[in-house]
Motif scaffolding. Sequence first.
Motif, PDB file in Angstrom:
ATOM      1  N   ALA A  63       7.843   3.356  -1.494  1.00 10.44           N
ATOM      2  CA  ALA A  63       7.305   2.272  -1.153  1.00 10.44           C
ATOM      3  C   ALA A  63       5.789   2.300  -1.629  1.00 10.44           C
ATOM      4  CB  ALA A  63       6.959   2.567   0.499  1.00 10.44           C
ATOM      5  N   LEU A  67      -3.076  -1.604   0.769  1.00 11.49           N
ATOM      6  CA  LEU A  67      -3.865  -1.265   1.818  1.00 11.49           C
ATOM      7  C   LEU A  67      -5.264  -2.200   1.747  1.00 11.49           C
ATOM      8  CD1 LEU A  67      -4.324   2.005   3.484  1.00 11.49           C
ATOM      9  CD2 LEU A  67      -4.847  -0.100   4.576  1.00 11.49           C
ATOM     10  N   ASN A  68      -5.564  -3.272   2.291  1.00 14.15           N
ATOM     11  CA  ASN A  68      -6.570  -3.890   2.333  1.00 14.15           C
ATOM     12  C   ASN A  68      -7.062  -4.547   3.611  1.00 14.15           C
ATOM     13  OD1 ASN A  68      -8.012  -6.663   1.367  1.00 14.15           O
ATOM     14  ND2 ASN A  68      -8.536  -4.766  -0.201  1.00 14.15           N
ATOM     15  N   PHE A  72      -2.746  -9.124   2.629  1.00 20.69           N
ATOM     16  CA  PHE A  72      -1.676  -8.038   2.636  1.00 20.69           C
ATOM     17  C   PHE A  72      -1.014  -8.266   1.335  1.00 20.69           C
ATOM     18  CE2 PHE A  72       2.696  -7.444   3.682  1.00 20.69           C
ATOM     19  CZ  PHE A  72       2.799  -6.423   4.515  1.00 20.69           C
TER      20      PHE A  72
ATOM     21  N   GLU B 154      10.583   2.838   8.519  1.00 20.64           N
ATOM     22  CA  GLU B 154       9.828   3.922   7.743  1.00 20.64           C
ATOM     23  C   GLU B 154       8.730   3.236   6.566  1.00 20.64           C
ATOM     24  OE1 GLU B 154      12.625   6.386   6.163  1.00 20.64           O
ATOM     25  OE2 GLU B 154      13.210   7.470   7.741  1.00 20.64           O
ATOM     26  N   ASN B 155       9.123   1.769   6.181  1.00 20.91           N
ATOM     27  CA  ASN B 155       8.226   1.292   5.114  1.00 20.91           C
ATOM     28  C   ASN B 155       7.528  -0.038   5.595  1.00 20.91           C
ATOM     29  OD1 ASN B 155       8.840   3.408   3.233  1.00 20.91           O
ATOM     30  ND2 ASN B 155      11.063   2.460   2.967  1.00 20.91           N
ATOM     31  N   ARG B 156       8.262  -0.798   6.137  1.00 15.74           N
ATOM     32  CA  ARG B 156       7.645  -2.130   6.364  1.00 15.74           C
ATOM     33  C   ARG B 156       6.788  -2.246   7.520  1.00 15.74           C
ATOM     34  NH1 ARG B 156       7.579  -4.685   2.559  1.00 15.74           N
ATOM     35  NH2 ARG B 156       7.550  -6.597   3.330  1.00 15.74           N
ATOM     36  N   PRO B 158       4.913   0.301   8.886  1.00 15.83           N
ATOM     37  CA  PRO B 158       3.570   0.952   8.736  1.00 15.83           C
ATOM     38  C   PRO B 158       2.556   0.109   7.638  1.00 15.83           C
ATOM     39  CG  PRO B 158       5.284   2.484   8.495  1.00 15.83           C
ATOM     40  CD  PRO B 158       6.112   1.187   8.712  1.00 15.83           C
ATOM     41  N   LEU B 159       3.513  -0.536   6.508  1.00 15.70           N
ATOM     42  CA  LEU B 159       2.658  -1.534   5.801  1.00 15.70           C
ATOM     43  C   LEU B 159       1.644  -2.608   6.502  1.00 15.70           C
ATOM     44  CD1 LEU B 159       2.849  -1.518   2.630  1.00 15.70           C
ATOM     45  CD2 LEU B 159       4.523  -3.379   2.671  1.00 15.70           C
ATOM     46  N   TYR B 160       2.525  -3.390   7.466  1.00 14.73           N
ATOM     47  CA  TYR B 160       1.946  -4.291   8.109  1.00 14.73           C
ATOM     48  C   TYR B 160       0.828  -3.819   8.972  1.00 14.73           C
ATOM     49  CZ  TYR B 160       5.415  -8.005   6.846  1.00 14.73           C
ATOM     50  OH  TYR B 160       6.113  -8.953   6.078  1.00 14.73           O
ATOM     51  N   ASP B 162      -0.727  -0.971   9.069  1.00  9.72           N
ATOM     52  CA  ASP B 162      -1.956  -0.543   8.255  1.00  9.72           C
ATOM     53  C   ASP B 162      -2.838  -1.685   7.827  1.00  9.72           C
ATOM     54  OD1 ASP B 162      -0.927   2.029   8.298  1.00  9.72           O
ATOM     55  OD2 ASP B 162      -0.495   2.178   6.158  1.00  9.72           O
ATOM     56  N   HIS B 163      -2.190  -2.472   7.332  1.00 10.15           N
ATOM     57  CA  HIS B 163      -3.062  -3.847   6.877  1.00 10.15           C
ATOM     58  C   HIS B 163      -3.979  -4.334   8.222  1.00 10.15           C
ATOM     59  CE1 HIS B 163      -4.272  -7.814   5.440  1.00 10.15           C
ATOM     60  NE2 HIS B 163      -3.318  -8.379   6.233  1.00 10.15           N
TER      61      HIS B 163
END
Lengths: 263, 263
Positions: A63, A67-68, A72, B154-156, B158-160, B162-163
């Motif tokens: 992955a 991070l911003n 996105f 696991e990936n998607r 957290p990515l969203y 975190d943003h």
Amino acid sequence: MSNTDGHKAKKARTEDKYELLYWQGIPGRGEPIRLAFEEAGVSYEDSGNFTKLLTRNATKAGAAKLLNATHFAPPILRHGDVEISQLPNIMFYLGSKLKLAPEDEQGKFSVNQYFLTLADLQDETHDTHHPIAVMKYYEDQKDAALLRAEDFRENRVPLYLDHFEAVLKHNKASEHKWLVGEDLTYADLMLFHVVDGLKFAFPRFMEATLAKYENISSLYERVKERPHIAEYLASKRRHKFSNGLYRHYEELDAPDAEEKEEK
Amino acid sequence: MSNTDGHKAKKARTEDKYELLYWQGIPGRGEPIRLAFEEAGVSYEDSGNFTKLLTRNATKAGAAKLLNATHFAPPILRHGDVEISQLPNIMFYLGSKLKLAPEDEQGKFSVNQYFLTLADLQDETHDTHHPIAVMKYYEDQKDAALLRAEDFRENRVPLYLDHFEAVLKHNKASEHKWLVGEDLTYADLMLFHVVDGLKFAFPRFMEATLAKYENISSLYERVKERPHIAEYLASKRRHKFSNGLYRHYEELDAPDAEEKEEK
């Protein structure tokens, strides 16, 4: 900051340069933005300098973590004091600046509506080769991809194209040439682009399919022959489809006539 | 038709009723629109009377064919002379009418940007239980669903998250309470809604996950406790999550602690 009022603001806006921040070398989600600039004949900077904006942290296996605190993902547009991302958002913004959308409320929001529906079709095209995990290889999700691509060709593409053919047939104001009102809008550019991408990804399927959609087919040719677009498509600024959002995998396309016979 | 100029048009607009056309009995893609009306305290008609607009032609096995010259699918919004579809489009329109978005250009387009990103997350949530074909049963695509849900958790997600946590942390204007500017916008309502749907669909996963996102968690509680929203959530107008876009399948959620031990 509002730039909408007064002569001075308007002048400043005209002088502000447009800056597109996106992956270089692929059409991807940057292409509808490039097409809009090219059609409007507006100069723009096209660069990959968004790495400073996005902290790439690939600590999690498989992955890439963007991070911003503002964006996105690219594409990102900078124009004067404005900095925005998300493709349909950028297009709505540029639609009024570049006069590629009507000014009246119904017209403006209809163009955004059709663009969003085409963006959905574009996303579904991506998911034919990545139905399980965007960060994994195609080869690791090929079984699911074969199933998803079959449903996409048989059910999803006809559903979308039936809709847009009906919209064109319905729009007497442009003599069925454009989706909304009398003139070309950025939704028409997107219809051209999505058909173009689908032709690359599913050549056999699209050859048979487009023959059924008279108005979409002629819009596609009409956009392609616009002087600014034709010049752009022949230029070095145009990136070829390769292994981005639109990809060609022989096995995801419709079976050819012979294979079909054998079935 | 433009409704943007003059006192008379403004008055007419205020008097025009809002009409939401959407599937009845489910939150689905109608819910962010309902939340906006409820938060703004504006009366609206919520009906399923869109069948006349959409010709449903289910001749193709497994595919409901929506054929219409104006709309691809509900939700559809009617307001005065305006009739539009596509959720993010409707929200952009309502954002300014209901004063749920800033008026300045950067603010207005930032809210649309965040809404679009949340709509992407919402679409990806749907695809966890329908990764292959939207018109087929979950049971017929369960193997792919298990894989896609695992990647999603696991990936998607957290990515969203975190943003959006970073966006809230960055927004000092609202003391980290809201995504854009000083006040609640329709993007905040959407963040509440998506988190709410994820809590329903993936209860074990979200309990563990939300603990890591302080600002998102407190925004969620803050929206839930807004007087108009709290009243709505307790009312009969609020439809419960069931088998729509957000679905709970035990096996798609994170394994519980015991199962994890056994692994």
